[in-house]
Design a protein around this motif. Structure first.
Motif, PDB file in Angstrom:
ATOM      1  N   ALA A  63       0.639  -1.262   0.068  1.00 22.94           N
ATOM      2  CA  ALA A  63       0.127   0.158   0.203  1.00 22.94           C
ATOM      3  C   ALA A  63       0.919   1.348  -0.006  1.00 22.94           C
ATOM      4  N   GLY A  64       2.236   0.969   0.117  1.00 20.57           N
ATOM      5  CA  GLY A  64       3.136   2.236   0.159  1.00 20.57           C
ATOM      6  C   GLY A  64       3.135   3.125   1.372  1.00 20.57           C
ATOM      7  N   ILE A  65       2.766   2.043   2.449  1.00 16.96           N
ATOM      8  CA  ILE A  65       2.702   2.860   3.873  1.00 16.96           C
ATOM      9  C   ILE A  65       3.975   2.573   4.572  1.00 16.96           C
ATOM     10  N   GLU A  66       4.696   3.629   5.008  1.00 13.94           N
ATOM     11  CA  GLU A  66       5.976   3.382   5.868  1.00 13.94           C
ATOM     12  C   GLU A  66       5.539   2.928   7.043  1.00 13.94           C
ATOM     13  N   PHE A  67       6.544   2.200   7.679  1.00 11.75           N
ATOM     14  CA  PHE A  67       6.489   1.685   8.982  1.00 11.75           C
ATOM     15  C   PHE A  67       7.615   1.230   9.758  1.00 11.75           C
ATOM     16  N   ASP A  68       7.939   1.497  10.853  1.00 11.95           N
ATOM     17  CA  ASP A  68       9.082   0.853  11.700  1.00 11.95           C
ATOM     18  C   ASP A  68       9.130  -0.460  11.667  1.00 11.95           C
ATOM     19  N   SER A  69      10.300  -0.903  11.115  1.00 19.32           N
ATOM     20  CA  SER A  69      10.387  -2.467  10.929  1.00 19.32           C
ATOM     21  C   SER A  69      10.318  -3.114  12.239  1.00 19.32           C
ATOM     22  N   THR A  70      10.658  -2.324  13.544  1.00 21.88           N
ATOM     23  CA  THR A  70      10.526  -3.015  14.947  1.00 21.88           C
ATOM     24  C   THR A  70       9.211  -2.883  15.417  1.00 21.88           C
ATOM     25  N   ALA A  71       8.259  -2.211  14.754  1.00 29.59           N
ATOM     26  CA  ALA A  71       6.831  -2.055  15.386  1.00 29.59           C
ATOM     27  C   ALA A  71       6.236  -3.412  15.544  1.00 29.59           C
ATOM     28  N   ASN A  72       5.398  -3.500  16.761  1.00 33.17           N
ATOM     29  CA  ASN A  72       4.745  -4.657  17.071  1.00 33.17           C
ATOM     30  C   ASN A  72       3.201  -4.587  16.315  1.00 33.17           C
ATOM     31  N   LYS A  73       2.814  -5.912  16.547  1.00 33.43           N
ATOM     32  CA  LYS A  73       1.603  -6.137  15.866  1.00 33.43           C
ATOM     33  C   LYS A  73       0.462  -5.085  15.898  1.00 33.43           C
ATOM     34  N   GLY A  74       0.415  -4.623  16.880  1.00 35.17           N
ATOM     35  CA  GLY A  74      -0.787  -3.573  17.426  1.00 35.17           C
ATOM     36  C   GLY A  74      -0.574  -2.358  16.548  1.00 35.17           C
ATOM     37  N   ALA A  75       0.620  -1.908  16.743  1.00 33.76           N
ATOM     38  CA  ALA A  75       1.107  -0.501  15.887  1.00 33.76           C
ATOM     39  C   ALA A  75       0.903  -0.836  14.410  1.00 33.76           C
ATOM     40  N   LEU A  76       1.355  -1.782  13.663  1.00 34.63           N
ATOM     41  CA  LEU A  76       1.324  -1.907  12.365  1.00 34.63           C
ATOM     42  C   LEU A  76      -0.142  -2.231  11.898  1.00 34.63           C
ATOM     43  N   LEU A  77      -1.022  -2.860  12.787  1.00 33.65           N
ATOM     44  CA  LEU A  77      -2.436  -3.037  12.507  1.00 33.65           C
ATOM     45  C   LEU A  77      -3.093  -1.567  12.593  1.00 33.65           C
ATOM     46  N   LEU A  78      -2.889  -0.814  13.309  1.00 33.45           N
ATOM     47  CA  LEU A  78      -3.382   0.577  13.501  1.00 33.45           C
ATOM     48  C   LEU A  78      -2.990   1.503  12.035  1.00 33.45           C
ATOM     49  N   LEU A  79      -1.553   1.269  11.560  1.00 30.63           N
ATOM     50  CA  LEU A  79      -1.054   1.799  10.416  1.00 30.63           C
ATOM     51  C   LEU A  79      -2.140   1.218   9.102  1.00 30.63           C
ATOM     52  N   LEU A  80      -1.963  -0.135   9.099  1.00 28.48           N
ATOM     53  CA  LEU A  80      -3.038  -0.703   8.011  1.00 28.48           C
ATOM     54  C   LEU A  80      -4.462  -0.384   8.014  1.00 28.48           C
ATOM     55  N   ASN A  81      -5.023  -0.301   9.261  1.00 31.69           N
ATOM     56  CA  ASN A  81      -6.498  -0.111   9.234  1.00 31.69           C
ATOM     57  C   ASN A  81      -6.711   1.590   8.872  1.00 31.69           C
ATOM     58  N   ALA A  82      -5.819   2.643   9.399  1.00 37.61           N
ATOM     59  CA  ALA A  82      -5.866   3.734   9.030  1.00 37.61           C
ATOM     60  C   ALA A  82      -5.755   4.004   7.715  1.00 37.61           C
ATOM     61  N   GLY A  83      -4.860   3.388   6.927  1.00 43.69           N
ATOM     62  CA  GLY A  83      -4.405   3.488   5.538  1.00 43.69           C
ATOM     63  C   GLY A  83      -5.922   2.921   4.612  1.00 43.69           C
ATOM     64  N   LYS A  84      -6.536   1.866   5.311  1.00 42.83           N
ATOM     65  CA  LYS A  84      -7.624   1.528   4.696  1.00 42.83           C
ATOM     66  C   LYS A  84      -8.963   2.329   4.773  1.00 42.83           C
ATOM     67  N   GLN A  85      -9.050   3.027   6.022  1.00 41.23           N
ATOM     68  CA  GLN A  85     -10.099   3.961   6.228  1.00 41.23           C
ATOM     69  C   GLN A  85      -9.873   5.409   5.534  1.00 41.23           C
ATOM     70  N   GLY A  86      -8.776   5.685   5.193  1.00 36.67           N
ATOM     71  CA  GLY A  86      -8.223   7.066   4.964  1.00 36.67           C
ATOM     72  C   GLY A  86      -8.087   7.112   3.382  1.00 36.67           C
TER      73      GLY A  86
END
Length: 86
Positions: A63-86
């Motif tokens: 999706a072209g969304i940048e993330f911290d490679s050390t982020a935990n599942k919760g943080a990654l899900l928040l990014l993914l869900n925000a990307g799908k809603q926005g």
């Protein structure tokens, strides 16, 4: 000023003391073995909660969304869900 930690609802056993079937934990404490509790109206987020960390990272990359490679599942899900809603 208070320091607050983001929280998430995770699926828990439905009991007399816990009739709603979830508990709230700090996002930083979310593990691969826990499933995000999805409420009615959160359409489309259920499948994301079932994804593994590598699957979430692949979806974020696609999706072209940048993330911290050390982020935990919760943080990654928040990014993914925000990307799908926005």
């Amino acid at each position: 000023m208070s320091n607050t930690c983001p929280t998430v609802k995770v699926v828990a056993e439905v009991t007399e003391d816990n009739p709603l079937g979830f508990i709230v934990i700090n996002e930083s404490d979310l593990t691969e073995n826990q499933q995000i509790f999805v409420e009615e109206g959160d359409a489309g987020l259920t499948d994301n909660a079932k994804m593994t960390v590598p699957q979430i990272k692949d979806a974020l990359t696609a999706a072209g969304i940048e993330f911290d490679s050390t982020a935990n599942k919760g943080a990654l899900l928040l990014l993914l869900n925000a990307g799908k809603q926005g």
